[in-house]
Design a protein around this motif. Structure first.
Motif, PDB file in Angstrom:
ATOM      1  N   GLY A   1       0.790  -1.216   0.000  1.00 35.48           N
ATOM      2  CA  GLY A   1       0.000   0.000   0.000  1.00 35.48           C
ATOM      3  C   GLY A   1       0.822   1.265   0.000  1.00 35.48           C
ATOM      4  O   GLY A   1       0.284   2.361  -0.217  1.00 35.48           O
TER       5      GLY A   1
ATOM      6  N   SER B   1       0.496   2.410  -4.274  1.00 35.82           N
ATOM      7  CA  SER B   1      -0.316   1.229  -3.959  1.00 35.82           C
ATOM      8  C   SER B   1       0.467  -0.049  -4.217  1.00 35.82           C
ATOM      9  O   SER B   1      -0.016  -0.978  -4.871  1.00 35.82           O
ATOM     10  CB  SER B   1      -1.611   1.244  -4.796  1.00 35.82           C
ATOM     11  OG  SER B   1      -2.356   2.407  -4.563  1.00 35.82           O
TER      12      SER B   1
ATOM     13  N   LYS C   1       2.264  -3.595  -4.076  1.00 36.97           N
ATOM     14  CA  LYS C   1       1.819  -4.926  -3.675  1.00 36.97           C
ATOM     15  C   LYS C   1       3.037  -5.837  -3.503  1.00 36.97           C
ATOM     16  O   LYS C   1       4.079  -5.602  -4.125  1.00 36.97           O
ATOM     17  CB  LYS C   1       0.907  -5.515  -4.750  1.00 36.97           C
ATOM     18  CG  LYS C   1      -0.285  -4.650  -5.114  1.00 36.97           C
ATOM     19  CD  LYS C   1      -1.056  -5.265  -6.275  1.00 36.97           C
ATOM     20  CE  LYS C   1      -2.240  -4.407  -6.671  1.00 36.97           C
ATOM     21  NZ  LYS C   1      -2.994  -4.984  -7.812  1.00 36.97           N
TER      22      LYS C   1
END
Length: 129
Positions: free
Chosen positions: A15, A85, A87
């Motif tokens: 995130g 974002s 991951k």
């Protein structure tokens, strides 16, 4: 001859965000298409993003579209990769690449890492879950 040096990698939680930079020296930076590629352990190097010499056209892998942004500053001879974002599957060594493609070269061709002549040493990005 073009020399490329990446920076900005590191460890980040899922995130989170990182910005990679790739500084170029030698050659005529403003005429080169610049790309970012990545390679995870045991996997083939894969396309992430690329931007044509003018900076007006950029392409992204489906896996990063909407999360990553490639940009370039021809005056500073630097290309950036803003990664948001993040991951865990984004974990890899990220490489900067350059090549003097003609303007008519297809998008598919410039997304193939095998067609790039110049490479940086890579920077590690690790995303923890």
């Amino acid at each position: 001859q073009v020399q490329l040096v990446e920076s900005g990698g590191g460890l980040v939680q899922a995130g989170g965000s990182l910005r990679l930079s790739c500084a170029a020296s030698g050659g005529t930076f403003s005429s080169y298409t610049m790309g970012w590629f990545r390679q995870a352990p045991g996997k083939e190097r894969e396309f992430v993003a690329t931007i044509r010499w003018s900076g007006g056209t950029a392409y992204y892998a489906d896996s990063v579209k909407g999360r990553f942004t490639i940009s370039r500053d021809n005056a500073k001879k630097t290309v950036y990769l803003q990664m948001n974002s993040l991951k865990p599957e984004d974990t890899a060594v990220y490489y900067c690449a350059a090549h003097d493609f003609p303007s008519w070269q297809s998008a598919g061709y410039i997304q193939d890492y095998r067609n790039y002549a110049y490479w940086g040493q890579g920077t590690q990005v690790t995303v923890s879950s």
